[in-house]
Enzyme design. Structure first.
Site, PDB file in Angstrom:
ATOM      1  N   ASP A   1       0.898  -1.096   0.021  1.00 27.10           N
ATOM      2  CA  ASP A   1       0.147  -0.047  -0.027  1.00 27.10           C
ATOM      3  C   ASP A   1       0.826   1.220  -0.027  1.00 27.10           C
ATOM      4  O   ASP A   1       1.888   1.017   0.473  1.00 27.10           O
ATOM      5  CB  ASP A   1      -0.912   0.040   1.177  1.00 27.10           C
ATOM      6  CG  ASP A   1      -1.730   1.153   1.443  1.00 27.10           C
ATOM      7  OD1 ASP A   1      -2.323   1.637   0.616  1.00 27.10           O
ATOM      8  OD2 ASP A   1      -1.871   1.819   2.598  1.00 27.10           O
TER       9      ASP A   1
ATOM     10  N   ASP B   1      -0.157   5.116   0.899  1.00 25.48           N
ATOM     11  CA  ASP B   1      -0.289   6.337   2.023  1.00 25.48           C
ATOM     12  C   ASP B   1      -0.321   5.678   3.575  1.00 25.48           C
ATOM     13  O   ASP B   1      -1.024   4.573   3.703  1.00 25.48           O
ATOM     14  CB  ASP B   1      -1.742   6.743   1.715  1.00 25.48           C
ATOM     15  CG  ASP B   1      -1.743   7.266   0.337  1.00 25.48           C
ATOM     16  OD1 ASP B   1      -0.859   8.050   0.146  1.00 25.48           O
ATOM     17  OD2 ASP B   1      -3.021   7.187  -0.260  1.00 25.48           O
TER      18      ASP B   1
END
Length: 220
Positions: free
Chosen positions: A9, A11
């Protein structure tokens, strides 16, 4: 072909912050957007995302209005400055180190984020990661619209997009390592062979403790 891949991922996992919100703030600081409703929408987005109730279609339909008259080449110029000035200082050192470990082992690295793909790919390139997926937006007359193209890389959509990519590559890895901070990524966590939570939110931390997932704390 290696038998495993590493999926990240973006963020709050590779960087200390949310790139979508940081991007809106950057456009505001530069005077590219002047309507405070876009800042307010981003703040609401973060709350809804954390609560697991974000309507991604509605958010992007509103948010992308801020760029509807900006040609994608101009957006790319802004993005280059944005990544250099706002994102690079937020790279977790431990994230860069982990990426380098996978590179040395010739393990393919993929970044999958629920942020729009033109932002995700620019940041991924700064990390030296070639394969990156975000939410693809329909373009019209060289400008980004607020309409989503294909399956959005959000919740179970991340699994769908990864499966599509693997099929396109004719690749069936025996092991998938996945790194994330968010409970929104539970579908990807369950799809992966091995999960590493990074500064996990409360719900994901609880899930990690139940399932025995690796829990990491990365700092700037």
């Amino acid at each position: 072909m290696p038998k495993q891949i590493a999926v990240f991922d973006l963020d709050e996992t590779l960087i200390c912050g949310d790139s979508s919100q940081l991007w809106t703030n950057y456009l505001w600081e530069k005077g590219i957007i002047t309507d405070p409703r876009f800042i307010e929408a981003d703040q609401k987005m973060m709350k809804d995302y954390s609560a697991g109730k974000l309507n991604m279609h509605d958010y992007l339909t509103f948010n992308l209005q801020s760029l509807h008259q900006a040609h994608h080449e101009q957006v790319d110029i802004w993005l280059t400055d944005f990544v250099e000035t706002k994102i690079k200082p937020l790279f977790y050192p431990a994230a860069k180190k982990q990426l380098e470990i996978y590179r040395q082992q010739n393990i393919p690295i993929i970044i999958i984020s629920a942020t729009v793909s033109f932002v995700v790919k620019k940041i991924a390139a700064a990390f030296g990661v070639q394969t990156a997926m975000g939410i693809d937006m329909v373009m019209k007359d060289g400008c980004y619209t607020g309409n989503i193209q294909g399956t959005p890389t959000f919740r179970e959509g991340k699994v769908t997009r990864l499966q599509q990519w693997l099929a396109e590559q004719n690749f069936s890895p025996e092991h998938i390592a996945f790194y994330t901070d968010s409970m929104n990524d539970l579908p990807m966590c369950l799809f992966a062979s091995e999960v590493f939570t990074v500064n996990a939110d409360q719900k994901l931390q609880s899930e990690a403790e139940i399932r025995g997932w690796n829990q990491l704390n990365w700092l700037l």
